[in-house]
Design a protein around this motif. Structure first.
Motif, PDB file in Angstrom:
ATOM      1  N   ASN A 240       0.824  -1.212   0.000  1.00  0.00           N
ATOM      2  CA  ASN A 240       0.000   0.000   0.000  1.00  0.00           C
ATOM      3  C   ASN A 240       0.855   1.257   0.000  1.00  0.00           C
ATOM      4  N   ASP A 241       2.095   1.134  -0.480  1.00  0.00           N
ATOM      5  CA  ASP A 241       2.996   2.279  -0.521  1.00  0.00           C
ATOM      6  C   ASP A 241       2.423   3.374  -1.405  1.00  0.00           C
ATOM      7  N   ALA A 242       2.465   4.608  -0.920  1.00  0.00           N
ATOM      8  CA  ALA A 242       1.856   5.724  -1.645  1.00  0.00           C
ATOM      9  C   ALA A 242       2.519   5.977  -2.984  1.00  0.00           C
ATOM     10  N   ASN A 243       3.848   5.870  -3.033  1.00  0.00           N
ATOM     11  CA  ASN A 243       4.545   6.123  -4.294  1.00  0.00           C
ATOM     12  C   ASN A 243       4.026   5.215  -5.406  1.00  0.00           C
ATOM     13  N   TYR A 244       4.002   3.921  -5.140  1.00  0.00           N
ATOM     14  CA  TYR A 244       3.648   2.953  -6.179  1.00  0.00           C
ATOM     15  C   TYR A 244       2.149   2.909  -6.440  1.00  0.00           C
ATOM     16  N   THR A 245       1.356   3.256  -5.430  1.00  0.00           N
ATOM     17  CA  THR A 245      -0.089   3.368  -5.647  1.00  0.00           C
ATOM     18  C   THR A 245      -0.403   4.527  -6.579  1.00  0.00           C
ATOM     19  N   GLU A 246       0.236   5.667  -6.338  1.00  0.00           N
ATOM     20  CA  GLU A 246      -0.035   6.852  -7.146  1.00  0.00           C
ATOM     21  C   GLU A 246       0.441   6.675  -8.586  1.00  0.00           C
ATOM     22  N   MET A 247       1.613   6.067  -8.767  1.00  0.00           N
ATOM     23  CA  MET A 247       2.115   5.877 -10.125  1.00  0.00           C
ATOM     24  C   MET A 247       1.199   4.956 -10.916  1.00  0.00           C
ATOM     25  N   TRP A 248       0.735   3.889 -10.295  1.00  0.00           N
ATOM     26  CA  TRP A 248      -0.171   2.950 -10.946  1.00  0.00           C
ATOM     27  C   TRP A 248      -1.448   3.678 -11.377  1.00  0.00           C
ATOM     28  N   LYS A 249      -2.050   4.408 -10.466  1.00  0.00           N
ATOM     29  CA  LYS A 249      -3.301   5.110 -10.773  1.00  0.00           C
ATOM     30  C   LYS A 249      -3.109   6.139 -11.887  1.00  0.00           C
ATOM     31  N   GLN A 250      -2.038   6.900 -11.789  1.00  0.00           N
ATOM     32  CA  GLN A 250      -1.832   7.930 -12.789  1.00  0.00           C
ATOM     33  C   GLN A 250      -1.501   7.322 -14.151  1.00  0.00           C
ATOM     34  N   GLY A 251      -0.755   6.218 -14.164  1.00  0.00           N
ATOM     35  CA  GLY A 251      -0.468   5.557 -15.423  1.00  0.00           C
ATOM     36  C   GLY A 251      -1.738   5.102 -16.119  1.00  0.00           C
ATOM     37  N   TYR A 252      -2.645   4.499 -15.370  1.00  0.00           N
ATOM     38  CA  TYR A 252      -3.894   4.049 -15.980  1.00  0.00           C
ATOM     39  C   TYR A 252      -4.845   5.207 -16.260  1.00  0.00           C
ATOM     40  N   ASN A 253      -4.747   6.266 -15.518  1.00  0.00           N
ATOM     41  CA  ASN A 253      -5.481   7.489 -15.846  1.00  0.00           C
ATOM     42  C   ASN A 253      -5.082   7.965 -17.244  1.00  0.00           C
ATOM     43  N   ILE A 254      -3.780   7.989 -17.505  1.00  0.00           N
ATOM     44  CA  ILE A 254      -3.287   8.398 -18.821  1.00  0.00           C
ATOM     45  C   ILE A 254      -3.774   7.443 -19.902  1.00  0.00           C
ATOM     46  N   ILE A 255      -3.687   6.149 -19.644  1.00  0.00           N
ATOM     47  CA  ILE A 255      -4.101   5.153 -20.634  1.00  0.00           C
ATOM     48  C   ILE A 255      -5.580   5.285 -20.965  1.00  0.00           C
ATOM     49  N   LEU A 256      -6.407   5.427 -19.954  1.00  0.00           N
ATOM     50  CA  LEU A 256      -7.848   5.529 -20.188  1.00  0.00           C
ATOM     51  C   LEU A 256      -8.211   6.794 -20.948  1.00  0.00           C
ATOM     52  N   ASN A 257      -7.528   7.896 -20.651  1.00  0.00           N
ATOM     53  CA  ASN A 257      -7.794   9.134 -21.382  1.00  0.00           C
ATOM     54  C   ASN A 257      -7.286   9.047 -22.813  1.00  0.00           C
ATOM     55  N   ALA A 258      -6.158   8.386 -23.012  1.00  0.00           N
ATOM     56  CA  ALA A 258      -5.681   8.169 -24.382  1.00  0.00           C
ATOM     57  C   ALA A 258      -6.656   7.279 -25.146  1.00  0.00           C
ATOM     58  N   ASN A 259      -7.203   6.269 -24.474  1.00  0.00           N
ATOM     59  CA  ASN A 259      -8.202   5.411 -25.112  1.00  0.00           C
ATOM     60  C   ASN A 259      -9.396   6.221 -25.603  1.00  0.00           C
ATOM     61  N   LYS A 260      -9.787   7.198 -24.831  1.00  0.00           N
ATOM     62  CA  LYS A 260     -10.930   8.032 -25.203  1.00  0.00           C
ATOM     63  C   LYS A 260     -10.680   8.716 -26.544  1.00  0.00           C
ATOM     64  N   ILE A 261      -9.462   9.160 -26.756  1.00  0.00           N
ATOM     65  CA  ILE A 261      -9.109   9.815 -28.020  1.00  0.00           C
ATOM     66  C   ILE A 261      -9.013   8.790 -29.143  1.00  0.00           C
TER      67      ILE A 261
END
Length: 477
Positions: free
Chosen positions: A101-122
């Motif tokens: 539950n480390d914050a660093n790796y939790t945040e990177m995972w979420k932000q990476g998939y945030n980027i992927i999902l938004n790119a998918n939208k385009i």
């Protein structure tokens, strides 16, 4: 339509598809990532461009290229160390004390998939408008998705060259945040990365500036993906095309320091092929990544062994400054990193993603591994003697030549976030034992971590495991 022209008007306000909340880095509370709302459907080229600007801006988040990625890749390895008098940032990856539950790796995972999902939208949109414009926008979305997958697979999975059939990360090609995907294999993820980069090249825009992905920047990223796969023939082909045909040039030794001190967006095709824009309006404030090194928190220093590897005539040493600090009232030697000197300025340092120098190093390593040592030496010396005009050309062969290439890669890309992942793909033991500094008390100052130690790859975040019953954890966590 140029991304740069509308960057000031549209910063990081584009809606995300998954929620992010403020998290802590050790005991330090971080500012939350940009507000989260559900995006509207993309119906025309203008809306598509607006969405693209949002994806570019998402890369600047502190939980991705804005801070975590370029820092963790080095503090987890052997390029840098955190001073004993620190503010609590990045201690868990530095000390290898992180858990699931480390914050660093939790945040990177979420932000990476945030980027992927938004790119998918385009990518999945069907807008009206000029076909060429739409193609160029979709091209950049493909490349941004590929880059996010590439970073995530290197953080959360073993290298391709270890076992391509092992668990990688989840591939999601829809724009729904409700999906609960299982993990794909490492090979499947890299296949998707290559496919995305190739799709991006089909309609890639011509070069306009350093903060917009263009044809040869995408091709450079593709060559890097091939390198990490161990597909050295394709890595060399792509890298050589960039070197020979892109029009980019290495920054000369006389301009090296000014190149790094210049925070402006580049348009001269010198060195930087793609970087994340951080300007006087769109930046991370006190959480600027460069402030961790200098002109801010100033608590991450250069490893002494790395510093000693630069000759006195190597211009890369000019952005490192040997100094003293007081510890228990006694002076101790440290080396400040001034590669990113604009943390306290209005216009902040842009975060480098791919530079021509790295493409030369990819070409050198790929040529060596395909049996062409003469070409490997050619590319290695072209870079090394540009950085150190007084350097006697490398004339090594065999395994020593590969060692020289990897050492030059370390020296060239230091503090840009790749060191741990290079050590992983090379399956090398991590030795952090070059920072004596005459007794400077540092936690986890000396460390030896075998390649097969389970924490050489990050845990799948506990939040993801709790939310997705199809997700599995990496061994050991």
């Amino acid at each position: 339509m140029s991304f740069r022209k509308i960057n000031i008007l549209l910063s990081s306000s584009f809606a995300a598809l998954i929620g992010l909340t403020s998290c802590s880095k050790s005991f330090i509370e971080r500012n939350p990532v940009d507000p989260v709302t559900e995006p509207e459907a993309i119906t025309n080229a203008s809306g598509m461009q607006d969405a693209l600007v949002g994806v570019y801006a998402s890369y600047r988040a502190t939980s991705f290229y804005g801070e975590d990625l370029p820092i963790i890749g080095d503090v987890s390895a052997d390029n840098s160390f955190i001073a004993a008098s620190n503010s609590g940032y990045y201690l868990t990856p530095y000390q290898y004390t992180f858990v699931n539950n480390d914050a660093n790796y939790t945040e990177m995972w979420k932000q990476g998939y945030n980027i992927i999902l938004n790119a998918n939208k385009i990518i999945n949109s069907s807008p009206t408008g000029d076909a060429e414009t739409i193609g160029e926008i979709r091209s950049q979305a493909y490349a941004l998705r590929a880059l996010a997958y590439f970073k995530l697979i290197n953080i959360y999975a073993r290298p391709y060259t270890d076992n391509p059939s092992d668990s990688g990360i989840s591939i999601t090609l829809t724009d729904s945040s409700a999906a609960k995907p299982s993990r794909n294999t490492i090979k499947q993820v890299y296949t998707q990365i290559i496919s995305d980069y190739k799709a991006a090249l089909d309609s890639a825009p011509a070069y306009d500036n350093s903060v917009t992905l263009s044809q040869y920047a995408i091709e450079g990223l593709l060559s890097k993906a091939y390198l990490y796969m161990g597909d050295y023939t394709n890595a060399l082909t792509q890298a050589e095309d960039v070197i020979n045909n892109s029009g980019f040039s290495l920054v000369p030794s006389s301009s090296y320091a000014s190149f790094w001190s210049n925070a402006a967006v580049q348009q001269n095709q010198q060195e930087v092929m793609f970087e994340i824009d951080a300007n006087s309006i769109n930046n991370n404030g006190y959480d600027d990544f460069a402030g961790q090194y200098a002109n801010g928190y100033s608590q991450i220093f250069c490893d002494s062994a790395l510093y000693a590897s630069y000759s006195s005539t190597d211009v890369r040493r000019s952005v490192l400054e040997s100094d003293t600090t007081l510890v228990a009232g006694k002076p101790r030697i440290v080396v400040h990193v001034n590669k990113f000197p604009n943390a306290a300025n209005a216009d902040r340092d842009n975060i480098k993603v791919i530079r021509l120098a790295e493409v030369y190093l990819i070409a050198a390593e790929a040529a060596y591994r395909t049996g062409d040592q003469a070409t490997a030496l050619q590319y290695l010396n072209a870079l090394a003697q540009t950085r150190d005009p007084q350097l006697t050309a490398y004339a090594s062969s065999g395994t020593q030549l590969l060692t020289d290439i990897i050492n030059e890669r370390r020296k060239e890309l230091a503090f840009e976030g790749d060191r741990l992942y290079d050590l992983n793909r090379l399956q090398q033991t991590l030795y952090r034992n070059g920072t004596p500094y005459k007794g400077l008390p540092l936690t986890s100052q000396y460390i030896t971590i075998a390649y097969d130690f389970y924490k050489r790859i990050a845990p799948i975040p506990l939040d993801e495991l709790n939310a997705n019953s199809n997700m599995t954890q990496n061994p050991g966590y």
